[in-house]
Structure formats: structure tokens, C-alpha cells
Scaffold this motif. Structure first.
Motif, PDB file in Angstrom:
ATOM      1  N   LYS A 198     -36.342 -16.634   3.558  1.00 39.82           N
ATOM      2  CA  LYS A 198     -37.317 -17.613   3.039  1.00 39.82           C
ATOM      3  C   LYS A 198     -38.157 -18.168   4.194  1.00 39.82           C
ATOM      4  O   LYS A 198     -39.374 -18.299   4.088  1.00 39.82           O
ATOM      5  CB  LYS A 198     -36.555 -18.728   2.314  1.00 39.82           C
ATOM      6  CG  LYS A 198     -37.416 -19.753   1.657  1.00 39.82           C
ATOM      7  CD  LYS A 198     -36.547 -20.755   0.910  1.00 39.82           C
ATOM      8  CE  LYS A 198     -37.377 -21.821   0.244  1.00 39.82           C
ATOM      9  NZ  LYS A 198     -36.552 -22.799  -0.459  1.00 39.82           N
ATOM     10  N   TRP A 199     -37.500 -18.496   5.300  1.00 38.43           N
ATOM     11  CA  TRP A 199     -38.192 -19.011   6.475  1.00 38.43           C
ATOM     12  C   TRP A 199     -39.138 -17.948   7.046  1.00 38.43           C
ATOM     13  O   TRP A 199     -40.295 -18.233   7.369  1.00 38.43           O
ATOM     14  CB  TRP A 199     -37.148 -19.434   7.511  1.00 38.43           C
ATOM     15  CG  TRP A 199     -37.693 -19.994   8.781  1.00 38.43           C
ATOM     16  CD1 TRP A 199     -38.096 -21.279   9.014  1.00 38.43           C
ATOM     17  CD2 TRP A 199     -37.878 -19.288  10.013  1.00 38.43           C
ATOM     18  NE1 TRP A 199     -38.513 -21.411  10.313  1.00 38.43           N
ATOM     19  CE2 TRP A 199     -38.392 -20.201  10.941  1.00 38.43           C
ATOM     20  CE3 TRP A 199     -37.646 -17.971  10.406  1.00 38.43           C
ATOM     21  CZ2 TRP A 199     -38.689 -19.843  12.256  1.00 38.43           C
ATOM     22  CZ3 TRP A 199     -37.935 -17.616  11.709  1.00 38.43           C
ATOM     23  CH2 TRP A 199     -38.446 -18.543  12.613  1.00 38.43           C
ATOM     24  N   ASN A 200     -38.677 -16.716   7.158  1.00 35.08           N
ATOM     25  CA  ASN A 200     -39.468 -15.613   7.689  1.00 35.08           C
ATOM     26  C   ASN A 200     -40.685 -15.346   6.793  1.00 35.08           C
ATOM     27  O   ASN A 200     -41.779 -15.081   7.286  1.00 35.08           O
ATOM     28  CB  ASN A 200     -38.583 -14.365   7.821  1.00 35.08           C
ATOM     29  CG  ASN A 200     -39.162 -13.342   8.771  1.00 35.08           C
ATOM     30  OD1 ASN A 200     -39.868 -13.642   9.711  1.00 35.08           O
ATOM     31  ND2 ASN A 200     -38.841 -12.084   8.507  1.00 35.08           N
ATOM     32  N   ALA A 201     -40.494 -15.447   5.482  1.00 35.87           N
ATOM     33  CA  ALA A 201     -41.612 -15.276   4.544  1.00 35.87           C
ATOM     34  C   ALA A 201     -42.641 -16.396   4.735  1.00 35.87           C
ATOM     35  O   ALA A 201     -43.851 -16.157   4.655  1.00 35.87           O
ATOM     36  CB  ALA A 201     -41.100 -15.257   3.106  1.00 35.87           C
ATOM     37  N   ALA A 202     -42.166 -17.607   5.008  1.00 30.64           N
ATOM     38  CA  ALA A 202     -43.083 -18.725   5.265  1.00 30.64           C
ATOM     39  C   ALA A 202     -43.891 -18.457   6.539  1.00 30.64           C
ATOM     40  O   ALA A 202     -45.086 -18.771   6.594  1.00 30.64           O
ATOM     41  CB  ALA A 202     -42.314 -20.038   5.369  1.00 30.64           C
ATOM     42  N   LEU A 203     -43.259 -17.855   7.552  1.00 34.79           N
ATOM     43  CA  LEU A 203     -43.993 -17.493   8.772  1.00 34.79           C
ATOM     44  C   LEU A 203     -45.148 -16.555   8.436  1.00 34.79           C
ATOM     45  O   LEU A 203     -46.255 -16.711   8.959  1.00 34.79           O
ATOM     46  CB  LEU A 203     -43.080 -16.784   9.782  1.00 34.79           C
ATOM     47  CG  LEU A 203     -42.008 -17.569  10.513  1.00 34.79           C
ATOM     48  CD1 LEU A 203     -41.277 -16.645  11.489  1.00 34.79           C
ATOM     49  CD2 LEU A 203     -42.568 -18.771  11.240  1.00 34.79           C
ATOM     50  N   ARG A 204     -44.882 -15.579   7.583  1.00 34.15           N
ATOM     51  CA  ARG A 204     -45.895 -14.568   7.257  1.00 34.15           C
ATOM     52  C   ARG A 204     -47.097 -15.150   6.515  1.00 34.15           C
ATOM     53  O   ARG A 204     -48.149 -14.528   6.486  1.00 34.15           O
ATOM     54  CB  ARG A 204     -45.263 -13.417   6.483  1.00 34.15           C
ATOM     55  CG  ARG A 204     -44.378 -12.533   7.372  1.00 34.15           C
ATOM     56  CD  ARG A 204     -43.992 -11.219   6.718  1.00 34.15           C
ATOM     57  NE  ARG A 204     -43.212 -11.378   5.515  1.00 34.15           N
ATOM     58  CZ  ARG A 204     -41.888 -11.474   5.474  1.00 34.15           C
ATOM     59  NH1 ARG A 204     -41.188 -11.439   6.584  1.00 34.15           N
ATOM     60  NH2 ARG A 204     -41.265 -11.608   4.323  1.00 34.15           N
ATOM     61  N   THR A 205     -46.955 -16.356   5.934  1.00 33.57           N
ATOM     62  CA  THR A 205     -48.109 -16.978   5.268  1.00 33.57           C
ATOM     63  C   THR A 205     -49.123 -17.457   6.295  1.00 33.57           C
ATOM     64  O   THR A 205     -50.287 -17.670   5.950  1.00 33.57           O
ATOM     65  CB  THR A 205     -47.698 -18.189   4.400  1.00 33.57           C
ATOM     66  OG1 THR A 205     -47.272 -19.260   5.246  1.00 33.57           O
ATOM     67  CG2 THR A 205     -46.631 -17.823   3.389  1.00 33.57           C
ATOM     68  N   GLY A 206     -48.684 -17.676   7.545  1.00 35.34           N
ATOM     69  CA  GLY A 206     -49.574 -18.203   8.568  1.00 35.34           C
ATOM     70  C   GLY A 206     -49.845 -19.694   8.429  1.00 35.34           C
ATOM     71  O   GLY A 206     -50.664 -20.251   9.142  1.00 35.34           O
ATOM     72  N   VAL A 266     -44.154 -23.640   6.728  1.00 33.91           N
ATOM     73  CA  VAL A 266     -42.958 -23.418   7.548  1.00 33.91           C
ATOM     74  C   VAL A 266     -42.264 -24.757   7.804  1.00 33.91           C
ATOM     75  O   VAL A 266     -41.054 -24.893   7.596  1.00 33.91           O
ATOM     76  CB  VAL A 266     -43.305 -22.727   8.887  1.00 33.91           C
ATOM     77  CG1 VAL A 266     -42.051 -22.521   9.724  1.00 33.91           C
ATOM     78  CG2 VAL A 266     -43.999 -21.394   8.639  1.00 33.91           C
ATOM     79  N   ALA A 267     -43.022 -25.757   8.220  1.00 38.29           N
ATOM     80  CA  ALA A 267     -42.448 -27.069   8.526  1.00 38.29           C
ATOM     81  C   ALA A 267     -41.833 -27.711   7.290  1.00 38.29           C
ATOM     82  O   ALA A 267     -40.903 -28.515   7.410  1.00 38.29           O
ATOM     83  CB  ALA A 267     -43.514 -27.984   9.130  1.00 38.29           C
ATOM     84  N   GLY A 268     -42.303 -27.350   6.123  1.00 40.76           N
ATOM     85  CA  GLY A 268     -41.745 -27.872   4.873  1.00 40.76           C
ATOM     86  C   GLY A 268     -40.306 -27.435   4.620  1.00 40.76           C
ATOM     87  O   GLY A 268     -39.626 -28.011   3.773  1.00 40.76           O
ATOM     88  N   LEU A 269     -39.832 -26.441   5.354  1.00 37.01           N
ATOM     89  CA  LEU A 269     -38.455 -25.970   5.221  1.00 37.01           C
ATOM     90  C   LEU A 269     -37.486 -26.779   6.097  1.00 37.01           C
ATOM     91  O   LEU A 269     -36.285 -26.575   6.041  1.00 37.01           O
ATOM     92  CB  LEU A 269     -38.364 -24.486   5.572  1.00 37.01           C
ATOM     93  CG  LEU A 269     -39.207 -23.561   4.681  1.00 37.01           C
ATOM     94  CD1 LEU A 269     -39.158 -22.133   5.213  1.00 37.01           C
ATOM     95  CD2 LEU A 269     -38.747 -23.617   3.243  1.00 37.01           C
ATOM     96  N   TYR A 270     -38.037 -27.687   6.893  1.00 38.57           N
ATOM     97  CA  TYR A 270     -37.252 -28.527   7.790  1.00 38.57           C
ATOM     98  C   TYR A 270     -37.113 -29.928   7.192  1.00 38.57           C
ATOM     99  O   TYR A 270     -38.044 -30.447   6.576  1.00 38.57           O
ATOM    100  CB  TYR A 270     -37.940 -28.640   9.158  1.00 38.57           C
ATOM    101  CG  TYR A 270     -37.929 -27.360   9.946  1.00 38.57           C
ATOM    102  CD1 TYR A 270     -37.035 -27.177  11.001  1.00 38.57           C
ATOM    103  CD2 TYR A 270     -38.801 -26.318   9.651  1.00 38.57           C
ATOM    104  CE1 TYR A 270     -37.014 -25.998  11.731  1.00 38.57           C
ATOM    105  CE2 TYR A 270     -38.788 -25.135  10.379  1.00 38.57           C
ATOM    106  CZ  TYR A 270     -37.892 -24.981  11.414  1.00 38.57           C
ATOM    107  OH  TYR A 270     -37.877 -23.808  12.124  1.00 38.57           O
ATOM    108  N   ALA A 271     -35.963 -30.550   7.403  1.00 33.85           N
ATOM    109  CA  ALA A 271     -35.752 -31.930   6.978  1.00 33.85           C
ATOM    110  C   ALA A 271     -36.666 -32.851   7.796  1.00 33.85           C
ATOM    111  O   ALA A 271     -37.099 -32.492   8.899  1.00 33.85           O
ATOM    112  CB  ALA A 271     -34.285 -32.327   7.180  1.00 33.85           C
TER     113      ALA A 271
END
Length: 169
Positions: free
Chosen positions: A53-61, A66-71
Motif C-alpha cells: 500500500k505504501w509502495n503504491a502511494a509512492l508510485r502516485t507521485g 504517502v504522508a497520509g499513511l503515517y500517524a
């Protein structure tokens, strides 16, 4: 009031009181058994999949995605920066720069420890293919990683992420 009538009323009151106590006991038991909504412990595969999921968020650019996956109180010790990131704005800032390299991650080795129903650690080695935005040249960077996850508000979030380039290579 005659004695028989009084005895019947007392008996009826006892029966009603007993029924109420029984109903209350059953209600409490049902709410404790099913009402707590305790989620089952996640599988190691489920936790390992959070990287995808995190890696897929990276691919969105999109650094916000990406930061939304962090608390909100997450700590990021990033791979290609000496600065520790401890809030949303700093994490976004890191990914604004990192995403310019169009990173594509791949796990090489992973070890997952499920701590309880709401926390887990995924640690190991991953590699990133990075593309130089100016030349288009690609390079692979191998790094050690640790993701600490917590389930908050029903959503798995990264609370601690450490990534460092392998010392030998």
C-alpha cells in the motif's frame, strides 16, 4: 387482603424480579461477548502487505498521499536525508524531494512481528530503483528498514519508519 392473595402477589413479584435479573445478566453477557468488537490479531501476511500500500502511494507521485499513511505523531528516519521528520509537514517535505526520483520499492527480506491486535513491526531489507530526474539514469539502492504500525481508528498507520542505506555495498 387475604393471605392467599398476598402470597400470590409476593410470588409474582419474586418471579418478575428474577426475570429482570436474568434478562439483565443475559444482556450484559451478550454485550461483553459481542459488543466489544475486539478485532482479531492481524496475520503476518496482512502486515507485510501494508508495504505494498505504501509502495503504491509512492508510485502516485503525491507526497500527501504517502504522508497520509503515517500517524500524526509518526517519526520518520529517512533513507536519503539526515533530518529526522516528526510531523506531517516534515514527512510531506521529505517525500516531495524523494518522489522526484520516481522510487519503486521491492522487499528483499522481511520479518514481521505481530505484537497484538493493534500493533506490529515489519523489518528487513528493501531496495529502491531510483531514476535521476535530469538524466533518466537509474540506480538501485539497497536499505534496511523498520516500519512500526499501529491500528488507530480502524486504520493501520505507520508510527515509526526507519530506513538506512546498507553500510556495505
Amino acid at each position: 387482603m387475604n393471605r392467599e392473595n398476598r402470597t400470590n402477589r409476593i410470588r409474582a413479584a419474586v418471579v418478575i424480579a428474577s426475570a429482570l435479573v436474568t434478562a439483565a445478566t443475559v444482556s450484559v453477557g451478550v454485550s461483553q461477548a459481542g459488543g466489544s468488537h475486539a478485532s482479531p490479531e492481524p496475520s503476518k501476511k496482512q502486515i507485510a502487505g501494508l508495504f505494498d500500500k505504501w509502495n503504491a502511494a509512492l508510485r502516485t507521485g503525491d507526497p500527501e498521499k504517502v504522508a497520509g499513511l503515517y500517524a500524526k505523531d509518526a517519526v520518520l528516519l529517512p533513507t536519503v536525508s539526515n533530518k529526522i521528520r516528526t510531523n506531517h509537514a516534515e514527512i510531506v517535505d521529505y517525500f516531495e524531494h524523494f518522489l522526484q526520483n520516481k522510487p519503486v520499492g521491492k522487499k528483499v527480506e522481511t520479518i514481521v512481528n505481530v505484537l497484538d491486535t493493534n500493533s506490529a513491526i515489519d523489518t528487513g531489507v528493501y531496495e529502491f530503483t531510483l531514476t535521476d530526474p535530469k538524466t533518466g539514469a537509474q540506480r538501485v539502492v539497497e536499505a534496511r528498514y523498520t516500519y512500526e504500525y499501529e491500528k488507530r481508528g480502524g486504520k493501520w498507520l505507520i508510527v515509526n519508519h526507519h530506513s538506512s542505506v546498507m553500510p556495505e555495498g
